[in-house]
Design an enzyme around this catalytic site. Structure first.
Site, PDB file in Angstrom:
ATOM      1  N   SER A  68       0.853  -1.285  -0.024  1.00 40.50           N
ATOM      2  CA  SER A  68      -0.008   0.011   0.108  1.00 40.50           C
ATOM      3  C   SER A  68       0.957   1.280  -0.018  1.00 40.50           C
ATOM      4  O   SER A  68       2.152   1.235  -0.027  1.00 40.50           O
ATOM      5  CB  SER A  68      -0.993   0.159   1.194  1.00 40.50           C
ATOM      6  OG  SER A  68      -0.068   0.055   2.378  1.00 40.50           O
ATOM      7  N   LYS A  69       0.409   2.435   0.020  1.00 39.46           N
ATOM      8  CA  LYS A  69       1.068   3.630  -0.186  1.00 39.46           C
ATOM      9  C   LYS A  69       2.148   3.775   1.064  1.00 39.46           C
ATOM     10  O   LYS A  69       2.945   4.420   0.827  1.00 39.46           O
ATOM     11  CB  LYS A  69       0.171   4.745  -0.011  1.00 39.46           C
ATOM     12  CG  LYS A  69      -0.744   5.095  -1.558  1.00 39.46           C
ATOM     13  CD  LYS A  69      -1.663   6.168  -1.324  1.00 39.46           C
ATOM     14  CE  LYS A  69      -2.214   6.152  -2.850  1.00 39.46           C
ATOM     15  NZ  LYS A  69      -3.452   7.417  -2.670  1.00 39.46           N
ATOM     16  N   ARG A  70       1.709   3.222   2.210  1.00 38.86           N
ATOM     17  CA  ARG A  70       2.700   3.386   3.380  1.00 38.86           C
ATOM     18  C   ARG A  70       4.075   2.848   3.002  1.00 38.86           C
ATOM     19  O   ARG A  70       4.724   3.008   3.838  1.00 38.86           O
ATOM     20  CB  ARG A  70       1.967   2.931   4.575  1.00 38.86           C
ATOM     21  CG  ARG A  70       1.907   1.507   4.822  1.00 38.86           C
ATOM     22  CD  ARG A  70       1.307   1.036   6.152  1.00 38.86           C
ATOM     23  NE  ARG A  70       1.136  -0.388   6.412  1.00 38.86           N
ATOM     24  CZ  ARG A  70       0.238  -1.037   5.989  1.00 38.86           C
ATOM     25  NH1 ARG A  70      -0.625  -0.628   5.386  1.00 38.86           N
ATOM     26  NH2 ARG A  70       0.252  -2.564   6.137  1.00 38.86           N
TER      27      ARG A  70
END
Length: 469
Positions: A241-243
């Site tokens: 994910s974006k994290r």
């Protein structure tokens, strides 16, 4: 002897955002499988989600595919163009008693779900409207009559044979109240109409597969072969994910990655060919098979991608590298109109750059008339004790005939010997004078690229600067 069927694969993204890493790998696997088998690769845009689908997202997906070099043989087709086909197929199921209209409201469905969970049952639709033979209303949906006994087998080309008990599957909605098909239904009709032979996708779709197989069967379609590839996880082993960093393909372009580095990296997320790490596109086409796709999830490693990008930058032909770096130089406000100069500067910088952004940042000094000196570099090397060395360089440099890397190296060594000093006490002050810092490509390379006149001008400026300290 039966004729061998032509392999037809497809990539079918929803235009509700950018093309992400997981989708790009799915597209790549489909593309490679088609190319390896001399087949066709079809691009279909699944835009039946009218609320979330946008033209901007479609353009972004197509741009990302083109940047990666994943050319398609047919398409792009748009799912909304086939809505009438979907409706005809749904009507066929309805007429044959294999589908029905359901008028249960969202509130009623939520109550059923809560009740099932409270009773520790699977929260699937309970078939309230299954045998009521209802007509279509403004708010009705159409559901497929899933078999309530027996099992559906998925002979997956990656995961092997998987059995799903039909009693675990519910009567899925195949047509929404607005008359548009749901994903699971539209994809079956579209794949059948397009003659798709192999459905290669992420294993997050595996639970959809038995439902789709039942729909193929109910509609009398030939069932394609399925291959579900493992998920991509972040470094902490959770879903990417974006994290974990950038997940959009074009974000990697903007960060200065070359497309072949990303392609090479993506294909190794779940696929291998011996111990080989670096592949040309021709090699990937030759070597790619589904048998070599692993069953376990792949972990995204940004450092490995960076290593590959550095390799491809180093191997990139000079003309192309100049073209690739120009937008990044221009974003810094630098003039790239002299293409020969850009090419020479890029060639100097390629050996030690991990990204095009890094290359542009570190090489900006080539393009500036007035460079800034890093404070610590100036304090250490732009000192009066070194100015005699620089004076000797600008005095003798106009006379140097062999203005090549080799000639310059010999020239600087001679000056060091004449002045009874170490070469670094000439090279480092010159590096700061020419580049403004103590780290740059070889001083001989920098001097060749800048040219005699510019080298002399920059050294004189540094000497003037030193007088002001």
């Amino acid at each position: 002897m039966s004729e061998k069927k032509v392999v037809r694969t497809r990539f079918a993204p929803s235009p509700t955002g950018f093309l992400h890493i997981g989708g790009a790998r799915t597209a790549l696997f489909n593309w490679l499988y088609a190319r390896h088998n001399g087949g066709k690769f079809i691009l279909r845009i699944e835009d039946t989600d009218q609320l979330r689908s946008t033209e901007e997202s479609t353009t972004a997906i197509l741009d990302a595919m083109k940047w990666l070099g994943l050319n398609w043989d047919e398409g792009p087709f748009f799912q909304t163009d086939s809505v009438e086909l979907h409706r005809e197929a749904a009507k066929k199921l309805l007429n044959e008693g294999k589908a029905y209209y359901c008028i249960c409201t969202q509130e009623e469905l939520e109550e059923k779900r809560k009740k099932a969970l409270a009773e520790e049952r699977k929260p699937k639709y309970d078939g309230t409207c299954r045998d009521k033979n209802l007509d279509r209303t403004a708010n009705s949906v159409m559901r497929f009559k899933c078999p309530q006994a027996g099992a559906t087998m998925v002979d997956d080309l990656v995961k092997g044979a998987i059995r799903f008990n039909n009693e675990e599957l519910d009567d899925l909605v195949i047509e929404r109240s607005d008359g548009y098909p749901t994903y699971n239904f539209a994809v079956v009709v579209d794949d059948a109409q397009m003659g798709i032979t192999h459905v290669i996708r992420g294993d997050d779709h595996l639970n959809n597969t038995p439902r789709q197989i039942l729909l193929y069967d109910a509609l009398g379609y030939r069932i394609p072969e399925f291959a579900h590839v493992p998920m991509i996880l972040g470094s902490d082993k959770s879903r990417l994910s974006k994290r974990h960093g950038a997940t959009s393909v074009m974000a990697y372009k903007d960060m200065g990655y070359l497309p072949e580095a990303l392609v090479n990296y993506l294909v190794r997320l779940g696929w291998s060919y011996g111990d080989q790490e670096i592949f040309s596109m021709d090699e990937l086409i030759d070597f790619f098979t589904l048998e070599a796709v692993g069953k376990s999830a792949a972990v995204f490693n940004p450092e490995k991608l960076l290593w590959l990008n550095q390799h491809y930058i180093k191997e990139c032909p000079e003309e192309r590298l100049a073209h690739e770096i120009s937008p990044f130089l221009e974003s810094l406000g630098l003039d790239t109109s002299d293409k020969g100069f850009v090419k020479n500067a890029a060639s100097d910088l390629s050996a030690r750059s991990k990204t095009l952004v890094e290359m542009a940042d570190s090489g900006a000094f080539y393009f500036k008339d007035e460079i800034e000196y890093e404070e610590t570099a100036a304090e250490k090397f732009l000192k009066m004790e070194f100015m005699g060395h620089l004076e000797a360089v600008i005095e003798k440099l106009p006379l140097l005939q062999d203005y090549t890397k080799e000639g310059i190296e010999g020239f600087l060594r001679e000056i060091a010997e004449e002045r009874d000093t170490k070469l670094k006490f000439i090279a480092q002050p010159m590096r700061v004078a020419l580049a403004g810092k103590t780290v740059s490509p070889g001083i001989d390379q920098v001097m060749v690229t800048l040219g005699k006149d510019e080298v002399i001008r920059r050294i004189k400026r540094a000497m003037e600067y030193t007088k002001t300290l």
